[in-house]
Design a protein around this motif. Structure first.
Motif, PDB file in Angstrom:
ATOM      1  N   GLY A  57     -11.744  -8.605  -2.705  1.00 53.26           N
ATOM      2  CA  GLY A  57     -11.562  -9.976  -2.236  1.00 53.26           C
ATOM      3  C   GLY A  57     -12.116 -10.175  -0.837  1.00 53.26           C
ATOM      4  O   GLY A  57     -12.696  -9.276  -0.220  1.00 53.26           O
ATOM      5  N   ASP A  58     -11.915 -11.361  -0.308  1.00 54.38           N
ATOM      6  CA  ASP A  58     -12.426 -11.717   1.006  1.00 54.38           C
ATOM      7  C   ASP A  58     -11.436 -11.439   2.132  1.00 54.38           C
ATOM      8  O   ASP A  58     -11.798 -11.507   3.303  1.00 54.38           O
ATOM      9  N   ASP A  59     -10.194 -11.149   1.802  1.00 55.88           N
ATOM     10  CA  ASP A  59      -9.168 -10.937   2.819  1.00 55.88           C
ATOM     11  C   ASP A  59      -9.335  -9.574   3.500  1.00 55.88           C
ATOM     12  O   ASP A  59      -9.913  -8.640   2.942  1.00 55.88           O
ATOM     13  N   ASP A  60      -8.822  -9.493   4.736  1.00 55.64           N
ATOM     14  CA  ASP A  60      -8.811  -8.219   5.452  1.00 55.64           C
ATOM     15  C   ASP A  60      -7.717  -7.330   4.876  1.00 55.64           C
ATOM     16  O   ASP A  60      -6.627  -7.793   4.540  1.00 55.64           O
ATOM     17  N   VAL A  61      -8.007  -6.030   4.805  1.00 50.54           N
ATOM     18  CA  VAL A  61      -7.053  -5.058   4.281  1.00 50.54           C
ATOM     19  C   VAL A  61      -6.636  -4.150   5.428  1.00 50.54           C
ATOM     20  O   VAL A  61      -7.476  -3.622   6.157  1.00 50.54           O
ATOM     21  N   ASN A  62      -5.339  -3.972   5.604  1.00 53.05           N
ATOM     22  CA  ASN A  62      -4.798  -3.096   6.639  1.00 53.05           C
ATOM     23  C   ASN A  62      -4.855  -1.654   6.115  1.00 53.05           C
ATOM     24  O   ASN A  62      -3.983  -1.204   5.378  1.00 53.05           O
ATOM     25  N   HIS A  63      -5.898  -0.940   6.501  1.00 54.79           N
ATOM     26  CA  HIS A  63      -6.123   0.406   5.972  1.00 54.79           C
ATOM     27  C   HIS A  63      -5.070   1.406   6.463  1.00 54.79           C
ATOM     28  O   HIS A  63      -4.749   2.354   5.744  1.00 54.79           O
ATOM     29  N   MET A  64      -4.532   1.194   7.648  1.00 57.01           N
ATOM     30  CA  MET A  64      -3.483   2.084   8.149  1.00 57.01           C
ATOM     31  C   MET A  64      -2.233   1.964   7.272  1.00 57.01           C
ATOM     32  O   MET A  64      -1.641   2.970   6.883  1.00 57.01           O
ATOM     33  N   LYS A  65      -1.851   0.742   6.953  1.00 65.24           N
ATOM     34  CA  LYS A  65      -0.686   0.504   6.097  1.00 65.24           C
ATOM     35  C   LYS A  65      -0.909   1.102   4.710  1.00 65.24           C
ATOM     36  O   LYS A  65      -0.027   1.756   4.156  1.00 65.24           O
ATOM     37  N   ILE A  66      -2.095   0.892   4.169  1.00 59.26           N
ATOM     38  CA  ILE A  66      -2.411   1.416   2.832  1.00 59.26           C
ATOM     39  C   ILE A  66      -2.365   2.943   2.846  1.00 59.26           C
ATOM     40  O   ILE A  66      -1.858   3.572   1.913  1.00 59.26           O
ATOM     41  N   GLY A  67      -2.884   3.551   3.906  1.00 63.03           N
ATOM     42  CA  GLY A  67      -2.861   5.007   4.009  1.00 63.03           C
ATOM     43  C   GLY A  67      -1.449   5.562   4.080  1.00 63.03           C
ATOM     44  O   GLY A  67      -1.128   6.555   3.412  1.00 63.03           O
ATOM     45  N   ILE A  68      -0.608   4.932   4.882  1.00 67.18           N
ATOM     46  CA  ILE A  68       0.795   5.373   4.984  1.00 67.18           C
ATOM     47  C   ILE A  68       1.493   5.212   3.639  1.00 67.18           C
ATOM     48  O   ILE A  68       2.185   6.123   3.174  1.00 67.18           O
ATOM     49  N   LYS A  69       1.299   4.074   3.001  1.00 63.77           N
ATOM     50  CA  LYS A  69       1.944   3.836   1.705  1.00 63.77           C
ATOM     51  C   LYS A  69       1.440   4.813   0.645  1.00 63.77           C
ATOM     52  O   LYS A  69       2.210   5.266  -0.201  1.00 63.77           O
ATOM     53  N   LEU A  70       0.158   5.174   0.701  1.00 67.72           N
ATOM     54  CA  LEU A  70      -0.387   6.124  -0.270  1.00 67.72           C
ATOM     55  C   LEU A  70       0.231   7.505  -0.090  1.00 67.72           C
ATOM     56  O   LEU A  70       0.629   8.144  -1.069  1.00 67.72           O
ATOM     57  N   VAL A  71       0.335   7.954   1.146  1.00 65.45           N
ATOM     58  CA  VAL A  71       0.938   9.266   1.410  1.00 65.45           C
ATOM     59  C   VAL A  71       2.399   9.283   0.953  1.00 65.45           C
ATOM     60  O   VAL A  71       2.846  10.231   0.295  1.00 65.45           O
ATOM     61  N   VAL A  72       3.130   8.229   1.267  1.00 64.61           N
ATOM     62  CA  VAL A  72       4.541   8.169   0.868  1.00 64.61           C
ATOM     63  C   VAL A  72       4.662   8.080  -0.657  1.00 64.61           C
ATOM     64  O   VAL A  72       5.537   8.730  -1.252  1.00 64.61           O
ATOM     65  N   ALA A  73       3.786   7.327  -1.305  1.00 63.45           N
ATOM     66  CA  ALA A  73       3.831   7.221  -2.771  1.00 63.45           C
ATOM     67  C   ALA A  73       3.517   8.561  -3.429  1.00 63.45           C
ATOM     68  O   ALA A  73       4.125   8.916  -4.451  1.00 63.45           O
ATOM     69  N   ILE A  74       2.588   9.303  -2.857  1.00 66.21           N
ATOM     70  CA  ILE A  74       2.293  10.635  -3.391  1.00 66.21           C
ATOM     71  C   ILE A  74       3.507  11.542  -3.222  1.00 66.21           C
ATOM     72  O   ILE A  74       3.850  12.311  -4.128  1.00 66.21           O
ATOM     73  N   LEU A  75       4.180  11.460  -2.076  1.00 67.89           N
ATOM     74  CA  LEU A  75       5.393  12.253  -1.865  1.00 67.89           C
ATOM     75  C   LEU A  75       6.487  11.879  -2.868  1.00 67.89           C
ATOM     76  O   LEU A  75       7.172  12.757  -3.402  1.00 67.89           O
ATOM     77  N   VAL A  76       6.666  10.586  -3.126  1.00 67.08           N
ATOM     78  CA  VAL A  76       7.654  10.144  -4.122  1.00 67.08           C
ATOM     79  C   VAL A  76       7.325  10.748  -5.482  1.00 67.08           C
ATOM     80  O   VAL A  76       8.206  11.263  -6.179  1.00 67.08           O
ATOM     81  N   THR A  77       6.053  10.720  -5.858  1.00 65.68           N
ATOM     82  CA  THR A  77       5.643  11.267  -7.152  1.00 65.68           C
ATOM     83  C   THR A  77       5.853  12.773  -7.210  1.00 65.68           C
ATOM     84  O   THR A  77       6.333  13.297  -8.222  1.00 65.68           O
TER      85      THR A  77
END
Length: 135
Positions: A57-77
């Motif tokens: 899309g055209d919106d800005d993506v907060n890559h820091m937030k996405i990175g933190i959420k990805l690491v935490v989601a991997i830990l949850v899994t």
């Protein structure tokens, strides 16, 4: 594309609800339920797909937030996977030991080995929600 994003977001939130709700259903004797593991897979996959759609899309993506959420989601899994494996091993050996311990030893309660992983799965799922809302 907006309909697909809404469907993925709904599935992502359902996955979180299954993890948290599954934990609360077994809070008296905590253990990792198979549904918690499957919900963590659902959260990981739908989260990644939501990022792909946001990048397109055209919106800005907060890559820091996405990175933190990805690491935490991997830990949850990982926590749910390890807990589910421990729970299966515990359930497999419970019937074999049940007949041998008749008498004094059978009255002793044993702690479920996946209890710690259940607590960690729940805690990190909540951390992921807090990061999503406040970061």
């Amino acid at each position: 594309m907006e309909i697909l994003r809404e469907i993925l977001l709904s599935l992502h939130l359902i996955g979180m609800a299954i993890i948290v709700g599954g934990y609360f259903t077994v809070i008296r004797s905590p253990r990792v339920l198979p549904g918690m593991l499957h919900a963590s897979y659902l959260q990981l996959v739908t989260g990644l797909l939501l990022v792909v759609i946001a990048e397109m899309g055209d919106d800005d993506v907060n890559h820091m937030k996405i990175g933190i959420k990805l690491v935490v989601a991997i830990l949850v899994t990982v926590f749910a996977f390890i807990g589910n494996r421990k729970q299966k091993a515990f359930a497999a050996e419970a019937p074999a030991g049940a007949g041998a311990g008749v008498g004094v030893g059978s009255a002793v309660a044993t702690k479920n080995p996946s209890a710690t992983m259940a607590h960690l799965t729940f805690a990190f799922a909540l951390i992921n929600v807090l990061v999503a809302v406040f970061v």
